[in-house]
Scaffold this active site. Structure first.
Site, PDB file in Angstrom:
ATOM      1  N   ASP A 477       0.490  -0.838   0.102  1.00 12.73           N
ATOM      2  CA  ASP A 477      -0.037  -0.136  -0.193  1.00 12.73           C
ATOM      3  C   ASP A 477       1.132   1.725   0.090  1.00 12.73           C
ATOM      4  O   ASP A 477       1.696   1.137   0.437  1.00 12.73           O
ATOM      5  CB  ASP A 477      -1.069  -0.014   0.795  1.00 12.73           C
ATOM      6  CG  ASP A 477      -2.445   0.648   0.825  1.00 12.73           C
ATOM      7  OD1 ASP A 477      -2.221   1.304   0.066  1.00 12.73           O
ATOM      8  OD2 ASP A 477      -3.285   0.707   1.846  1.00 12.73           O
ATOM      9  N   ASP A 547     -11.354   1.286  -3.011  1.00 15.08           N
ATOM     10  CA  ASP A 547     -11.294   1.006  -2.002  1.00 15.08           C
ATOM     11  C   ASP A 547     -13.090   0.986  -2.125  1.00 15.08           C
ATOM     12  O   ASP A 547     -13.663   1.057  -1.042  1.00 15.08           O
ATOM     13  CB  ASP A 547     -10.814   2.924  -0.306  1.00 15.08           C
ATOM     14  CG  ASP A 547      -9.466   1.253  -0.442  1.00 15.08           C
ATOM     15  OD1 ASP A 547      -9.073   0.241  -0.144  1.00 15.08           O
ATOM     16  OD2 ASP A 547      -8.920   2.445   0.547  1.00 15.08           O
TER      17      ASP A 547
HETATM   18  C1  DGJ Z   1      -6.185   1.831   1.960  1.00 15.15           C
HETATM   19  C2  DGJ Z   1      -5.612   0.739   1.581  1.00 15.15           C
HETATM   20  O1  DGJ Z   1      -6.646   1.665  -0.039  1.00 15.15           O
HETATM   21  C3  DGJ Z   1      -6.944  -0.342   2.403  1.00 15.15           C
HETATM   22  O2  DGJ Z   1      -7.740  -1.422   1.449  1.00 15.15           O
HETATM   23  C4  DGJ Z   1      -6.349  -0.596   3.474  1.00 15.15           C
HETATM   24  O3  DGJ Z   1      -5.276  -1.650   2.983  1.00 15.15           O
HETATM   25  C5  DGJ Z   1      -5.705   0.733   4.005  1.00 15.15           C
HETATM   26  N1  DGJ Z   1      -5.331   1.833   3.324  1.00 15.15           N
HETATM   27  C6  DGJ Z   1      -4.894   0.301   5.234  1.00 15.15           C
HETATM   28  O4  DGJ Z   1      -4.314   1.264   6.246  1.00 15.15           O
END
Ligand code: DGJ
Length: 741
Positions: A477, A547
């Site tokens: 990430d 997300d």
């Molecule tokens: C952002 C990501 O897009 C999410 O899926 C998740 O992993 C969060 N960060 C965790 O902090």
């Protein structure tokens, strides 16, 4: 595919299945862009190279009054030549001069596709690609530019990059070095871009090109979810499946610009590369600078044709071949299940439960390390939290392995929390201007990966983390864009190198770790699809596209992403309802219908599954396993655009993936918002074998009993698939598995 050298070495004709790309050497050796378009049988410089000297226009040669560089078509326009349009290349020489005259020096043809030093780049074995390198030289500064072009067997793709070499004795400052620039002699185009933001990524927008400059860019240190490093110039009237479209995409994950400029003659200059904003690069004598590569696609079959070319190209020539067609584990991720409240018990329970419904891997997301109970701390302290995981991560792996479930972890290597031991020990390891305040974003800073010491620390740290956790899947990430950009310790004249040096550092880190762990599946993520670009896909075969896990929102996001990126790269999860991002309730069937258009996963607490979910999920997974090869390796045809209102004011999405040999297809329809008392409608289907008959051999909908008769492919194209009445409901869906009989 072929590269012909004509006109005694002064004219180059690159051609693929349906396109020609021609370069001439004009007026003493200027690289002249002669043509890019539908395939020409016999191109010649006499017809394709044209000069003019309109009134009041500068010409560089007082003796030859026949041409002006300001209205000439250039291959690599530079500053200081009397061309007033935006240049692709700008330097400052030792005496402060900004004038250049890059003229032909030499060329060579290369069998295959050379790698680019330090950068992700397309690859091909000898015989599958041919490359042309044209070297230009500025006789005063002795700066050379090698323009590299590659073409690939059976693909309507030209890949371009440039390499700058300082063969002089003084350092020069590169202020702009784009990857590709092309001049068209008209402006009859629409400009298409993918814009967005967090949980609303990859939205399509198409506007007519007009006088002046239109561009998309990133200044954020990452390619970003605001604009993808992509643009298309679509010929007026071109549609999803008809007309000419040119695609431009950059194999780069940092600051970029994709620009179209229309001048007073309505000539269009299209260019793409590293954003000159906040960029410069000091090039000492004998040093070289390599630009990332641009992937140019020519399509005569509209946007659909462009997308299919990108998909084929990235699957064959960019994504790790060991992974591209490999069946990826169906995973359940802990993020929406528990956010930061993960622990050993929940992880083991979810891991065990996964197996019962056919899920193959449990991915432990954020919250497992340091004192990470919220986003306020601990990035940098990559040690498991012993309160949450008293026996360590490897224990979770061992326990769930007993049930047959694999284990994966989330990491965010490039960021650091102010509240972390790492930051307290190394406050100078962040992107920052010495003596200035630094903003936080999601309570974090960006580690300064332009520094080798930071890269080395991260290589060592994540080698340990990945090895010790026994993970077979890593979600990488990156949740913070750069602000107040500077690199502590770098000299003043190199501060504007920070963003690009950072990207080179990220690529080194990814290259090292993905090579050290070739059997681990890496998934990219950047607050969702914030760095969903070809640079990342070179290292990581799949990317968390957003997300936003709502089924209808995902239809729009995934349709946008599919313009450029193949389904095998798009990670999509089924989550709970009401949806956490938009509060919408959709059926499990529709959520799954949308998620199986990418790499299927789940994102909820399996311990809270209803008996209905427990019964349906295994059936849906079984269906997915039977059809996933079609979207992974086949051709995509977008049939109904979810972002556009239908004739009754309704919204719908439809697409079909068709196997390369057309023997199988998977058709999906999703209704967004319905209107009262409208007919269910029909969807005309593209891509099938028009001379064959097809039969529906399966659906994902348990309730829908589908017709059993065979239907000719030409009828499916011309008359369409009749939608059943249940598709008149908001957020209903239909998934059909078709087979040629
Ligand atoms: C952002 C990501 O897009 C999410 O899926 C998740 O992993 C969060 N960060 C965790 O902090």
């Amino acid at each position: 595919m072929s590269i012909e050298v004509l006109d005694k070495g002064k004219f180059f004709h690159l051609s693929g299945p349906n396109f020609s790309y021609c370069i001439a050497l004009a007026k003493g050796g200027y690289p002249y862009h002669a043509y890019f378009g539908a395939k020409l049988s016999n191109p010649s410089p006499e017809r394709l190279v044209q000069f003019m000297l309109p009134p009041c226009t500068p010409n560089p040669d007082a003796v030859d009054q026949s041409y002006s560089l300001d209205v000439m078509s250039h291959e690599y326009p530079m500053q200081g030549t009397s061309d007033y349009r935006n240049p692709a290349f700008q330097i400052v020489t030792g005496n402060g001069g900004r004038v250049l005259d890059l003229l032909y020096e030499s060329h060579r043809i290369i069998d295959g596709k050379p790698a680019l030093e330090g950068l992700p780049a397309s690859f091909a074995s000898k015989g599958d690609a041919e490359s042309l390198e044209i070297v230009l030289v500025d006789s005063v500064s002795k700066v050379k530019v090698a323009l590299l072009y590659s073409i690939f067997k059976d693909l309507n793709v030209v890949v371009r990059s440039s390499r700058i070499l300082n063969t002089g004795i003084d350092a020069v400052l590169i202020e702009s070095a784009l990857s590709a620039s092309i001049d068209f002699d008209d402006a009859e185009f629409d400009f298409l871009r993918l814009h967005g933001t967090w949980i609303r990524e990859t939205c399509r927008e198409r506007t007519p090109l007009s006088h002046g400059v239109q561009f998309v860019e990133s200044k954020r240190g990452a390619s970003s979810n605001y604009y993808n490093p992509f643009m298309a110039l679509c010929r007026k009237g071109s549609t999803e499946e008809t007309g000419v479209v040119y695609g431009f995409n950059l194999v780069y994950s940092g600051n970029f610009i994709a620009r179209a400029e229309v001048n007073h003659y309505r000539f269009t200059r299209a260019a793409i590369g590293i954003n000159p904003y906040d960029f410069s690069w000091k090039l000492e004598a004998n040093e070289a600078f390599q630009t990332p590569e641009a992937v140019l696609v020519f399509s005569e079959t509209g946007l659909g044709g462009m997308s299919r070319s990108y998909h084929d190209f990235y699957r064959k020539h960019l994504i790790n071949q060991a992974w591209v067609n490999k069946e990826r584990p169906i995973l359940v991720n802990s993020w929406e299940a528990a956010y930061f409240n993960v622990n050993e018990e929940l992880s083991i329970q979810m891991g065990k439960m996964a197996k019962e419904v056919g899920i193959e891997l449990f991915a432990l997301d954020d919250g497992w390390f340091g004192k990470r109970d919220s986003d306020a701390s601990s990035l940098g302290d990559w040690y498991e939290n012993k309160e949450k995981f008293p026996h360590g991560l490897a224990y979770v792996q061992e326990e769930i392995a007993k049930a047959g479930t694999a284990f994966g972890i989330w990491v965010e290597p490039e960021s650091i929390s102010p509240d972390s031991d790492l930051y307290r020990a190394h406050p100078d390891w962040i992107i920052k201007v010495d003596g200035r305040r630094n903003s936080v974003s999601r309570n974090q800073y960006t580690l300064d990966l332009s520094k080798k010491v930071v890269q080395d620390f991260l290589i060592e740290t994540f080698t340990r983390v990945i090895r010790d956790s026994k993970a077979v899947y890593v979600k990488w990430d990156m949740n913070r864009h750069m602000t107040e950009i500077g690199s502590i310790g770098a000299s003043a004249d190199r501060q504007k190198e920070t963003c690009h040096r950072y990207m080179l550092g990220v690529y080194r880190l990814m290259d090292t770790l993905t090579k050290a762990f070739p059997n681990i599946l890496f998934e990219g993520c950047s607050a969702g699809g914030g760095r969903y670009d070809p640079g990342m896909l070179y290292y990581m075969p799949q990317f968390w596209a957003s997300d936003n896990s709502d089924a209808w929102e995902r239809c729009i996001i995934q349709a946008g992403a599919s313009l450029v990126y193949p389904a095998s790269t798009l990670s999509a999860h089924v989550s709970v309802v009401p949806n956490h991002q938009v509060g919408r309730t959709t059926s499990l069937e529709t959520r799954t219908a949308v998620a199986i258009a990418g790499v299927l996963g789940y994102e909820f607490n399996l311990c809270n599954m209803s008996s209905e979910e427990r019964a349906l999920i295994p059936i849906q997974i079984d269906f997915y396993k039977r059809i996933r090869h079609i979207s992974r390796e086949g051709d995509l045809f977008r049939l109904v655009d979810p972002a556009v209102q239908g004739p009754f004011g309704e919204r719908s999405a439809a697409w079909i993936f068709v196997c390369k040999d057309k023997s199988e297809a998977i058709f999906t329809f999703v209704r967004g918002i319905c209107r009262g008392n409208m007919p269910p409608g029909k969807i005309k289907v593209q891509g099938l074998d028009l001379k064959a008959n097809y039969k529906i051999v399966g659906t994902m909908g348990a309730a829908y009993s589908f017709p059993t008769e065979t239907v000719p492919g030409d009828e499916l194209l011309n008359e369409g698939i009749n939608l059943p009445f249940h598709c008149l409901m908001d957020f209903s869906s239909l998934v059909l598995h078709l087979k040629r009989v």
